[in-house]
Motif scaffolding. Structure first.
Motif, PDB file in Angstrom:
ATOM      1  N   UNK A  70       0.902  -1.273  -0.015  1.00 45.59           N
ATOM      2  CA  UNK A  70      -0.012   0.148  -0.064  1.00 45.59           C
ATOM      3  C   UNK A  70       0.760   1.291  -0.057  1.00 45.59           C
ATOM      4  N   UNK A  71       2.150   1.258   0.405  1.00 45.40           N
ATOM      5  CA  UNK A  71       3.158   2.241   0.447  1.00 45.40           C
ATOM      6  C   UNK A  71       3.634   2.865  -1.063  1.00 45.40           C
ATOM      7  N   UNK A  72       3.567   1.549  -1.862  1.00 45.82           N
ATOM      8  CA  UNK A  72       4.386   1.735  -3.025  1.00 45.82           C
ATOM      9  C   UNK A  72       3.924   2.810  -3.925  1.00 45.82           C
ATOM     10  N   UNK A  73       2.733   3.249  -3.963  1.00 52.31           N
ATOM     11  CA  UNK A  73       2.355   4.501  -4.659  1.00 52.31           C
ATOM     12  C   UNK A  73       3.189   5.719  -4.497  1.00 52.31           C
ATOM     13  N   UNK A  74       3.463   5.860  -3.164  1.00 55.27           N
ATOM     14  CA  UNK A  74       4.477   6.961  -2.634  1.00 55.27           C
ATOM     15  C   UNK A  74       5.872   6.813  -3.121  1.00 55.27           C
ATOM     16  N   UNK A  75       6.324   5.683  -3.423  1.00 58.21           N
ATOM     17  CA  UNK A  75       7.737   5.510  -3.882  1.00 58.21           C
ATOM     18  C   UNK A  75       7.902   4.985  -5.302  1.00 58.21           C
ATOM     19  N   UNK A  76       6.925   5.364  -6.248  1.00 54.96           N
ATOM     20  CA  UNK A  76       7.148   5.114  -7.694  1.00 54.96           C
ATOM     21  C   UNK A  76       8.261   6.101  -8.116  1.00 54.96           C
ATOM     22  N   UNK A  86      15.405  10.677   0.505  1.00 54.72           N
ATOM     23  CA  UNK A  86      14.218  10.692   1.106  1.00 54.72           C
ATOM     24  C   UNK A  86      13.588  12.227   1.349  1.00 54.72           C
ATOM     25  N   UNK A  87      12.196  12.204   0.955  1.00 52.99           N
ATOM     26  CA  UNK A  87      11.839  13.380   1.297  1.00 52.99           C
ATOM     27  C   UNK A  87      11.116  13.545   2.617  1.00 52.99           C
ATOM     28  N   UNK A  88      10.619  14.828   3.135  1.00 57.71           N
ATOM     29  CA  UNK A  88       9.802  14.958   4.391  1.00 57.71           C
ATOM     30  C   UNK A  88       8.508  13.948   4.161  1.00 57.71           C
ATOM     31  N   UNK A  89       8.099  14.062   2.942  1.00 55.53           N
ATOM     32  CA  UNK A  89       6.610  13.297   2.795  1.00 55.53           C
ATOM     33  C   UNK A  89       7.161  11.716   2.847  1.00 55.53           C
ATOM     34  N   UNK A  90       8.118  11.159   2.422  1.00 53.06           N
ATOM     35  CA  UNK A  90       8.331  10.043   2.585  1.00 53.06           C
ATOM     36  C   UNK A  90       8.666   9.454   3.930  1.00 53.06           C
ATOM     37  N   UNK A  91       9.379  10.407   4.781  1.00 55.66           N
ATOM     38  CA  UNK A  91       9.540   9.992   6.178  1.00 55.66           C
ATOM     39  C   UNK A  91       8.249  10.185   6.876  1.00 55.66           C
ATOM     40  N   UNK A  92       7.369  11.073   6.760  1.00 51.62           N
ATOM     41  CA  UNK A  92       6.191  11.145   7.481  1.00 51.62           C
ATOM     42  C   UNK A  92       5.378  10.017   7.072  1.00 51.62           C
ATOM     43  N   UNK A 117      12.621   2.493   4.269  1.00 51.70           N
ATOM     44  CA  UNK A 117      12.852   3.420   2.892  1.00 51.70           C
ATOM     45  C   UNK A 117      13.662   2.666   2.127  1.00 51.70           C
ATOM     46  N   UNK A 118      14.815   1.975   2.489  1.00 49.30           N
ATOM     47  CA  UNK A 118      15.704   1.202   1.744  1.00 49.30           C
ATOM     48  C   UNK A 118      14.914  -0.003   0.698  1.00 49.30           C
ATOM     49  N   UNK A 194      21.375   6.596   5.519  1.00 50.89           N
ATOM     50  CA  UNK A 194      22.137   7.721   6.479  1.00 50.89           C
ATOM     51  C   UNK A 194      21.172   8.921   6.684  1.00 50.89           C
ATOM     52  N   UNK A 195      20.876   9.614   5.268  1.00 45.84           N
ATOM     53  CA  UNK A 195      19.901  10.608   5.394  1.00 45.84           C
ATOM     54  C   UNK A 195      18.804  10.559   6.387  1.00 45.84           C
ATOM     55  N   UNK A 196      18.067   9.263   6.130  1.00 41.23           N
ATOM     56  CA  UNK A 196      17.069   8.882   6.919  1.00 41.23           C
ATOM     57  C   UNK A 196      17.296   9.142   8.397  1.00 41.23           C
ATOM     58  N   UNK A 197      18.423   8.634   8.738  1.00 41.82           N
ATOM     59  CA  UNK A 197      18.881   8.517  10.126  1.00 41.82           C
ATOM     60  C   UNK A 197      19.489   9.911  10.753  1.00 41.82           C
TER      61      UNK A 197
END
Length: 394
Positions: A70-76, A86-92, A117-118, A194-197
């Motif tokens: 269900x998350x895949x559409x956000x990561x196309x 990663x964007x702020x939207x991805x992390x949220x 994320x990875x 590393x950017x996520x962290x």
């Protein structure tokens, strides 16, 4: 197409040999791999789930593939050959999915977010079922690159598992590596983890964990040195907590207050890093010279400089005093103010001398490891015996 066999990979931690704090002002820093490693086992899972076990930080999670899809559409936009930040939207989205409240993100939560994320970005539309366990010899929060070693092992395992890079286990060897272009892809994906962290990392830690050996860092430019001798060290964790942000700000304030005093000190730290690089290159090239005496002197001089700029600590002074009483030479590594120190060991050092020093340091309440710097970067292991031995501790 995913691999049908379990895979073991490992990546090293890192220490700063020379250049702490001066690197903030455009000076040279030398970062070197530390052979305390993070290990990962990944294998297929038959029940349509993704299972992640992180015993060092007490995390054990499981998700149904249908939930993750269900998350895949956000990561196309991420489903390309090139790593995507990663964007702020991805992390949220990932925080909401994992049930992490804003403002309560800890080490465990960040490790999970980086994995998700990875996983979603690398594995693509056909999300694989898998079982992944990551365990580490590296303490977290000690400035030893534990998060980068984690990101590198996760990126490597997922890229291999999903056939984005080759599977080096086809070669008959105990320790196996990927090709240079594949290592470059691993490094760039690990940087996204590393950017996520960390938000805005320098990229040094993941580069060391990927490539191993010694890296020169200056003004955003990372240059791996082709060959470097492995050096024996004792790594000491004083277990004194510190804030890198506060320490960096303190150096900035002191530099602003006493520029004519502090600027030459930072230039001297730069010269120490340059001289250390030259000595290490001479050492590996077999050029005659008393290389270890020079390396010891550089360690002593730099430690004094680091005290001058205000990032020393009584616990680090104690490490230097204890090791000096045994004829050994130590300096802080990382941001200082506590944290860790490294002690250089000559090849001909008496083992009993090292043991006595380690016992004294342990008596002070410190943690000690005898290990090497200049270790290999990310590896696949054709034999899982070493990994199995480590897993017995968990």
């Amino acid at each position: 197409m995913t691999t049908d066999k379990e895979l073991f990979v490992s990546a090293p931690g890192k220490v700063i040999l020379h250049g702490e704090h001066a690197v903030v002002y455009g000076k040279v820093a030398l970062a070197v791999s530390l052979n305390l490693r993070t290990y990962l086992r990944i294998r297929p899972c038959s029940n349509n789930t993704v299972q992640v076990n992180l015993p060092n930080i007490g995390a054990k999670l499981s998700w149904d593939i249908s939930e993750l899809q269900t998350l895949l559409p956000h990561f196309q936009a991420n489903l390309t050959q090139e790593p995507t930040s990663p964007t702020p939207d991805h992390l949220a989205i990932l925080k909401k999915f994992a049930g992490f409240a804003e403002g309560s993100i800890d080490t465990q939560s960040l490790a999970v977010l980086a994995f998700l994320y990875l996983y979603l970005s690398i594995c693509g539309k056909d999300l694989p079922s898998l079982d992944m366990t990551v365990w580490s010899q590296l303490p977290t929060g000690a400035g030893l690159g534990s998060s980068a070693a984690y990101s590198v092992t996760v990126a490597t395992a997922l890229l291999t598992f999903c056939s984005r890079i080759s599977d080096p286990r086809k070669e008959k060897a105990e320790m196996l590596r990927w090709m240079k272009d594949e290592l470059d892809l691993i490094n760039r994906w690990a940087f996204q983890g590393e950017k996520v962290i960390h938000g805005n990392p320098s990229g040094v830690d993941n580069a060391v964990a990927t490539w191993g050996g010694l890296l020169r860092y200056q003004s955003g430019q990372i240059t791996p040195l082709e060959r470097v001798s492995k050096l024996q060290i004792v790594l000491t964790n004083t277990q004194v907590p510190r804030s890198t942000k506060i320490l960096v700000a303190g150096v900035k304030d002191k530099l602003h207050k006493f520029p004519s005093i502090l600027e030459p000190v930072l230039s001297s730290i730069n010269a120490i890093a340059e001289e250390c690089q030259r000595v290490l290159e001479d050492l590996v090239a077999g050029i005659p010279g008393d290389h270890y005496s020079v390396l010891e002197e550089l360690i002593d001089i730099n430690q004094h400089h680091l005290n001058v700029i205000g990032v020393g600590h009584p616990s680090l002074d104690k490490v230097c005093q204890v090791t000096a009483s045994h004829g050994l030479h130590s300096k802080l590594t990382g941001s200082g103010g506590g944290g860790c120190a490294i002690t250089l060991l000559r090849p001909d050092v008496n083992p009993s001398t090292v043991q006595e020093a380690k016992e004294k340091l342990t008596d002070c309440g410190f943690q000690c490891w005898e290990t090497i710097i200049g270790a290999p970067g990310v590896l696949a292991h054709s034999s899982c015996s070493m990994a199995e031995d480590i897993m017995k501790f968990f």
